[in-house]
Motif scaffolding. Structure first.
Motif, PDB file in Angstrom:
ATOM      1  N   GLY A  70       0.814  -1.204   0.000  1.00 54.93           N
ATOM      2  CA  GLY A  70       0.000   0.000   0.000  1.00 54.93           C
ATOM      3  C   GLY A  70       0.848   1.254   0.000  1.00 54.93           C
ATOM      4  N   LEU A  71       0.183   2.397   0.022  1.00 53.30           N
ATOM      5  CA  LEU A  71       0.885   3.677   0.001  1.00 53.30           C
ATOM      6  C   LEU A  71       1.751   3.851   1.250  1.00 53.30           C
ATOM      7  N   THR A  72       1.311   3.296   2.369  1.00 53.06           N
ATOM      8  CA  THR A  72       2.108   3.367   3.603  1.00 53.06           C
ATOM      9  C   THR A  72       3.460   2.691   3.417  1.00 53.06           C
ATOM     10  N   ASP A  73       3.464   1.538   2.747  1.00 51.94           N
ATOM     11  CA  ASP A  73       4.719   0.822   2.473  1.00 51.94           C
ATOM     12  C   ASP A  73       5.615   1.654   1.568  1.00 51.94           C
ATOM     13  N   LEU A  74       5.013   2.284   0.582  1.00 54.09           N
ATOM     14  CA  LEU A  74       5.771   3.105  -0.355  1.00 54.09           C
ATOM     15  C   LEU A  74       6.421   4.289   0.358  1.00 54.09           C
ATOM     16  N   LEU A  75       5.669   4.936   1.236  1.00 53.27           N
ATOM     17  CA  LEU A  75       6.208   6.077   1.974  1.00 53.27           C
ATOM     18  C   LEU A  75       7.303   5.643   2.944  1.00 53.27           C
ATOM     19  N   GLU A  76       7.166   4.462   3.505  1.00 58.89           N
ATOM     20  CA  GLU A  76       8.196   3.940   4.398  1.00 58.89           C
ATOM     21  C   GLU A  76       9.507   3.748   3.653  1.00 58.89           C
ATOM     22  N   LEU A  77       9.424   3.227   2.432  1.00 64.00           N
ATOM     23  CA  LEU A  77      10.614   3.046   1.620  1.00 64.00           C
ATOM     24  C   LEU A  77      11.200   4.389   1.207  1.00 64.00           C
ATOM     25  N   ARG A  78      10.336   5.330   0.840  1.00 62.44           N
ATOM     26  CA  ARG A  78      10.820   6.656   0.476  1.00 62.44           C
ATOM     27  C   ARG A  78      11.566   7.302   1.639  1.00 62.44           C
ATOM     28  N   ARG A  79      11.049   7.145   2.851  1.00 59.60           N
ATOM     29  CA  ARG A  79      11.708   7.731   4.021  1.00 59.60           C
ATOM     30  C   ARG A  79      13.117   7.146   4.196  1.00 59.60           C
ATOM     31  N   ALA A  80      13.226   5.837   4.024  1.00 58.85           N
ATOM     32  CA  ALA A  80      14.518   5.179   4.207  1.00 58.85           C
ATOM     33  C   ALA A  80      15.552   5.655   3.189  1.00 58.85           C
ATOM     34  N   LEU A  81      15.087   6.080   2.015  1.00 59.46           N
ATOM     35  CA  LEU A  81      15.995   6.489   0.955  1.00 59.46           C
ATOM     36  C   LEU A  81      16.178   8.002   0.863  1.00 59.46           C
ATOM     37  N   GLU A  82      15.081   8.736   0.923  1.00 66.13           N
ATOM     38  CA  GLU A  82      15.141  10.174   0.658  1.00 66.13           C
ATOM     39  C   GLU A  82      15.813  10.980   1.757  1.00 66.13           C
ATOM     40  N   VAL A  83      15.632  10.588   3.003  1.00 67.55           N
ATOM     41  CA  VAL A  83      16.201  11.372   4.104  1.00 67.55           C
ATOM     42  C   VAL A  83      17.728  11.381   4.042  1.00 67.55           C
ATOM     43  N   PRO A  84      18.385  10.211   3.991  1.00 61.56           N
ATOM     44  CA  PRO A  84      19.853  10.258   3.856  1.00 61.56           C
ATOM     45  C   PRO A  84      20.304  10.837   2.524  1.00 61.56           C
ATOM     46  N   ALA A  85      19.517  10.637   1.468  1.00 62.53           N
ATOM     47  CA  ALA A  85      19.883  11.182   0.160  1.00 62.53           C
ATOM     48  C   ALA A  85      19.938  12.709   0.206  1.00 62.53           C
ATOM     49  N   ALA A  86      19.016  13.319   0.948  1.00 60.74           N
ATOM     50  CA  ALA A  86      19.011  14.786   1.054  1.00 60.74           C
ATOM     51  C   ALA A  86      20.302  15.284   1.686  1.00 60.74           C
ATOM     52  N   GLY A  87      20.772  14.589   2.726  1.00 58.53           N
ATOM     53  CA  GLY A  87      22.019  14.985   3.364  1.00 58.53           C
ATOM     54  C   GLY A  87      23.217  14.840   2.450  1.00 58.53           C
ATOM     55  N   LEU A  88      23.274  13.736   1.713  1.00 58.38           N
ATOM     56  CA  LEU A  88      24.371  13.525   0.775  1.00 58.38           C
ATOM     57  C   LEU A  88      24.343  14.545  -0.355  1.00 58.38           C
ATOM     58  N   ALA A  89      23.129  14.842  -0.843  1.00 61.70           N
ATOM     59  CA  ALA A  89      22.995  15.810  -1.940  1.00 61.70           C
ATOM     60  C   ALA A  89      23.478  17.192  -1.512  1.00 61.70           C
ATOM     61  N   ALA A  90      23.221  17.563  -0.263  1.00 59.91           N
ATOM     62  CA  ALA A  90      23.658  18.868   0.231  1.00 59.91           C
ATOM     63  C   ALA A  90      25.180  18.972   0.223  1.00 59.91           C
TER      64      ALA A  90
END
Length: 231
Positions: free
Chosen positions: A101-121
């Motif tokens: 479901g969408l909850t699973d998708l958002l959970e995966l996005r959180r695991a990837l996007e949060v550290p990615a934002a730090g690396l991108a900065a």
């Protein structure tokens, strides 16, 4: 006969064999595959079967075929954008099933996007910033399809700014998944204005190379999406 299995077609078996050679590294990017007559002899199949196997590998972006005296089939150089297309097919099938479901998708996005934002900065270039900036939208004048597409491009560009092609490969399919009518119809007032504000805040932190605030903003962005999903 009961209990018997259907043997895959010959071209599929040959494609599987060549794919294993490519993914294992026995055949390296840029390396030429054996010519068609040699593949025919080695595999004991017809030339049409060999060509069908090569077409399958080409459709999966694993090989590139050129014509002419120096032509042939060569192992493709990895491209995150092309490879992620194959992942997006499987991801879309899963998200359209009861198992995910969408909850699973958002959970995966959180695991990837949060550290990615730090690396991108930390790693972003001016070219990355220009690409991210070009994906901003105006919630007051842009329509739904424009904003949805811009949202996908924005987050893909942030993943690209990590300078880690694996982030781009894995995250790109996440933004190609459709939300579904039940989600679209229940979006609250001000939803796209909040998404736009989050994107602009994240861009500012990337511009300032502020990894700590970039991570906080990415996490807050996904908290908002989760909150909307639970309403």
């Amino acid at each position: 006969m009961t209990g018997s299995t259907v043997r895959p077609p010959a071209y599929q078996l040959l494609a599987d064999e060549l794919r294993a050679d490519i993914t294992s590294g026995r055949l390296r990017p840029g390396e030429r595959l054996p010519p068609e007559p040699e593949l025919c002899v080695r595999s004991g199949v017809s030339r049409s079967t060999v060509r069908e196997a090569l077409r399958l590998l080409s459709s999966q972006h694993l090989i590139v075929t050129t014509r002419g005296v120096t032509g042939g089939s060569f192992v493709a150089h990895p491209n995150a954008g092309q490879l992620s297309d194959a992942l997006s097919t499987g991801l879309t099938l899963l998200t359209n099933s009861p198992a995910v479901g969408l909850t699973d998708l958002l959970e995966l996005r959180r695991a990837l996007e949060v550290p990615a934002a730090g690396l991108a900065a930390i790693r972003r270039t001016d070219a990355h910033l220009a690409e991210i900036r070009s994906a901003l939208f105006n919630p007051e004048i842009d329509d739904f399809d424009v904003m949805l597409h811009a949202h996908s491009i924005f987050h893909s560009a942030v993943a690209k700014a990590t300078e880690n092609p694996l982030f781009e490969l894995v995250t790109r399919p996440l933004y190609q998944v459709t939300l579904g009518e039940e989600v679209v119809d229940s979006l609250p007032d001000g939803y796209w204005a909040q998404i736009d504000a989050d994107h602009r805040a994240l861009l500012k932190h990337l511009t300032d190379r502020n990894a700590e605030e970039a991570v906080v903003t990415a996490r807050r962005h996904l908290d908002y999406l989760s909150e909307v999903n639970q309403r």
